[in-house]
Design a protein around this motif. Structure first.
Motif, mmCIF file in Angstrom:
data_model
loop_
_atom_site.group_PDB
_atom_site.id
_atom_site.type_symbol
_atom_site.label_atom_id
_atom_site.label_comp_id
_atom_site.label_asym_id
_atom_site.label_seq_id
_atom_site.Cartn_x
_atom_site.Cartn_y
_atom_site.Cartn_z
ATOM 1 N N ARG A 1 0.818 -1.217 0.000
ATOM 2 C CA ARG A 1 0.000 0.000 0.000
ATOM 3 C C ARG A 1 0.846 1.259 0.000
ATOM 4 N N GLU B 1 -3.346 8.052 1.097
ATOM 5 C CA GLU B 1 -2.155 7.305 0.682
ATOM 6 C C GLU B 1 -1.838 7.504 -0.794
ATOM 7 N N TYR C 1 -6.220 7.741 7.552
ATOM 8 C CA TYR C 1 -7.256 6.965 8.221
ATOM 9 C C TYR C 1 -6.688 6.327 9.487
ATOM 10 N N LYS D 1 -6.099 3.555 12.199
ATOM 11 C CA LYS D 1 -6.053 2.091 12.181
ATOM 12 C C LYS D 1 -6.804 1.564 13.395
ATOM 13 N N GLN D 2 -7.777 0.726 13.139
ATOM 14 C CA GLN D 2 -8.578 0.148 14.198
ATOM 15 C C GLN D 2 -7.993 -1.201 14.591
ATOM 16 N N SER E 1 -14.596 6.690 8.013
ATOM 17 C CA SER E 1 -14.493 5.792 6.874
ATOM 18 C C SER E 1 -14.580 6.605 5.595
ATOM 19 N N PRO F 1 -9.011 2.467 0.463
ATOM 20 C CA PRO F 1 -8.777 2.824 1.874
ATOM 21 C C PRO F 1 -10.070 3.234 2.564
ATOM 22 N N THR G 1 -13.602 -0.534 6.706
ATOM 23 C CA THR G 1 -13.320 -1.402 7.855
ATOM 24 C C THR G 1 -13.748 -2.821 7.546
#
Length: 493
Positions: free
Chosen positions: A382, A415, A425, A427-428, A446, A490, A493
């Motif tokens: 990525r 990105e 974004y 990161k979860q 999102s 991107p 989720t």
């Protein structure tokens, strides 16, 4: 033998038929009786109660002389206990009590006349009837019309024993010119106005008004007059100007959405790119009112040379604030109701080749690009570089420039534009728990939520429908580029 005479050659006037004036009087009397204008019940008014209570308006329409006449009945809905009844020893009605009461002579400054009727503000009346043409363009402007309706109001008021004053609106409605009559068992009050192009110099001060008042009363009346004075000062209007802040751009210079000075940056986790703040029309009006109630004319002096009514000597001072604030977000949501009814296609805004995949003249099936197999066994990392040949933002007609459009895409695809991206974004670590109350809501931070925010911002400040179409076309081009290069979208989720 007597000669026969043909009666068909003679014109006969039927004097027994009802005239238009009599028919109008009968219809007006029926309406007033239905509104129970002969009933006079109530209590004394509290200070400024007419400006705070709710008003009930009843309207009837009568057709007369090729014109429609509206009869409006205004009544203040007083709340609370009845308390003590009004003194009826002098055979006075509520109208005469309200006229002589000074508690509702001065009210808060009102910007427009839609909040309270002019007659209630001028005379302090709690109940009255107004006759006026339905079509404001056909206002009364001739003496014959004046006499027709004024005589009807006087005759019908006496016929139905009306204790409610009846007014007739004359001339252009914007002049607020009303004349009428009010009856009581032993009193009759005529409401008359005189229109002057310019007020006489003597009437601009209290001493001149008192001189005019004494000329109207009998010379044998020696009792001193009592006056109440209020001076109102309008302060400079304070405009509520909050800047529009969007995470993808901090250099918008539109006068309507940005004020001078630094704009503090906001965390994208707590605030998204939705329009916020107040519209430029929002403002706060301030008024200072100084009142001298119930003064004798011997202690009140006001002329062009000297005046006793200065703010520092006023026994009563008040400040009134009138706030009118409309938020960007509420206006945006209201405008979205009209967007759903737009029938134009995306091609009508940005052209036929908005996808950027073909010129439109090719006869290939557009679904071939979707079903074509280009997936590889391993996905690309990525950490890729920004594309240089995709021409994602080029040749897209719209109100935004290429640089502005790239800033929007950098907010959606950080990105893809690492040199411009400000908010990546989050990161979860773990998957959010299922929330049944947010079935139709996008996940926080999102790509769907960011796209919704940007579309709302474009609709409010960046070109309206044209800006939304331009952003959507660039967004679909970007998705096509990700698909063709087997890249992950991107913000999902």
């Amino acid at each position: 033998m007597a000669e026969e005479i043909d009666d068909n050659d003679f014109y006969r006037e039927n004097f027994s038929a009802d005239s238009d004036w009599e028919v109008f009087n009968a219809q007006l009397a029926e309406i007033l009786q239905k509104w129970e204008v002969a009933v006079d019940k109530g209590r004394p008014l509290q200070p400024e109660e007419l400006y705070q209570c709710k008003w009930q308006v009843k309207t009837e329409t009568l057709d007369l002389l090729r014109n429609s006449i509206a009869i409006d009945h205004y009544e203040a809905r007083l709340t609370g206990k009845l308390g003590e009844a009004l003194d009826s020893s002098a055979e006075k009605t509520h109208c005469h009590h309200d006229l002589m009461c000074s508690l509702n002579s001065f009210g808060p400054p009102i910007r427009n006349g839609s909040e309270l009727h002019t007659l209630a503000r001028i005379y302090g009346l709690r109940r009255f009837v107004v006759l006026h043409p339905v079509n404001a363009a056909n206002y009364m402007k001739s003496t014959s019309e004046f006499n027709f309706f004024l005589s009807s109001a006087a005759v019908v008021a006496a016929e139905v024993s009306s204790v409610v004053p009846i007014f007739v609106q004359l001339y252009d409605p914007k002049w607020n010119f009303y004349t009428g009559v009010s009856l009581a068992p032993t009193l009759r009050t005529n409401f008359r106005l005189i229109g002057l192009e310019q007020a006489p110099e003597d009437c601009q001060y209290l001493m001149g008004l008192l001189t005019l008042f004494h000329d109207k009363v009998p010379a044998a009346y020696t009792q001193a007059a009592r006056v109440s004075v209020r001076t109102t000062y309008a302060l400079n209007t304070v405009r509520i100007r909050m800047p529009l802040y969007v995470p993808f751009d901090h250099g918008l210079s539109s006068e309507d959405i940005v004020v001078d000075g630094d704009v503090e940056r906001l965390d994208v986790q707590s605030f998204y790119a939705l329009p916020h703040g107040y519209t430029p029309e929002s403002r706060t009006e301030c008024y200072l009112a100084y009142t001298w109630p119930e003064l004798s004319e011997h202690v009140a002096f006001d002329s062009a040379q000297r005046t006793e009514f200065v703010p520092s000597k006023a026994p009563l001072g008040q400040i009134y604030l009138s706030v009118e604030a409309s938020s960007y977000l509420s206006c945006c949501l209201r405008d979205y109701l009209t967007v759903a009814n737009i029938n134009r296609s995306l091609e009508s805004y940005v052209g036929r080749n908005f996808s950027g995949t073909s010129s439109g003249a090719e006869q290939t099936n557009p679904f071939d690009k979707i079903t074509e197999h280009k997936l590889t066994t391993s996905k690309r990392d990525r950490n890729y570089e920004a594309p240089t040949k995709a021409n994602i933002t080029s040749r897209l007609p719209g109100p935004m420039t290429v640089s502005e459009l790239k800033e929007l895409l950098a907010y959606l695809f950080p990105e893809m534009y690492p040199e411009m991206a400000l908010y990546p974004y989050a990161k979860q670590a773990t998957k959010d728990k299922f929330d049944p109350m947010r079935i139709k809501s996008a996940a926080p931070d999102s790509i769907v939520s960011r796209l919704s925010c940007l579309l709302a911002t474009c609709h409010a400040h960046l070109g309206n429908l044209e800006g939304m179409a331009q952003l959507w076309a660039a967004f679909t081009r970007q998705l096509r580029f990700l698909w063709d290069n087997s890249l992950t979208v991107p913000g999902i989720t």
